[in-house]
Motif scaffolding. Sequence first.
Motif: not given
Length: 267
Positions: A54-63, A207-213
């Motif tokens: 998810v962090g990589s996707l966010l960085a890619l989207m910012a670029f 990712n939030s669903g996997l952490m259930q919060k």
Amino acid sequence: MIQFQNILDSLAIGWVFVTFLIIAVLVSEVGYRFGYWLQNRTRDEKEGPTSMIVGSLLALMAFLLAISMGMAADRFNRRRSLVLEEANSIGTTYLRAGYLPEPASAEVRNLIRAYVPLRIVSDKLEGVNESISQSSEIQDKLWSIAEELARNNPESQVLALFIESLNQTIDLHEMRIVAGIYSRVPQSILLLLIAGSLLTLAAMGYNSGLMQKRSSTSAVLMILVLGAVITLVVDLDRPQDGLVNVDQRALIDLQEQIGTPGLIKNP
């Protein structure tokens, strides 16, 4: 094949923003519920590095957002600068028409007075094709007058100056058409930007669903920011009919200075 940009152009800018928000909320919610369901179903299984992805996707989207914004801003600035260049060129042509012998001088200036309003683009694109056609007709008339004068006065230096500015005015007309109608952010970039944004939001929800919060505030803010930036890119990419339009003040001022067709102003 249906052009994606044509679909976006058919929507008002406000609806582009609202449509993205609705789809983004649905995608994020589906991602969250799928992640939540999968975590309950496979509670004993260890998930991979989802947060890192998810962090990589966010960085890619910012670029990608930075690239898209830069492309749209460059095209917008080009359209804006061409308005000033065309106004200066038309004004110079109008002044140099005073070098011409009568009745050519008065006829040229009157044609230019009729030409300037056609070059002022309104907030709506309605009637643009007609304005372009009428502009071309006036250019043909102006060039015919210049050709006739050049045949009769082939060594005239002042006539050469007039023809030079007239030629530049005609060139700028075509440059504005290309910049305003055809020079757009590539369709593939817009598709990738929107699809990538939705994929990133789905991955965040998953990712939030996997952490259930999850933080509803953070999710809403992310959706709003992405929606605002994408809408701004689409708006800047539009020649007109948006919230951010190219200022036509230079041509409007020129029209006020030279007057209307049929009116010869005293020097």
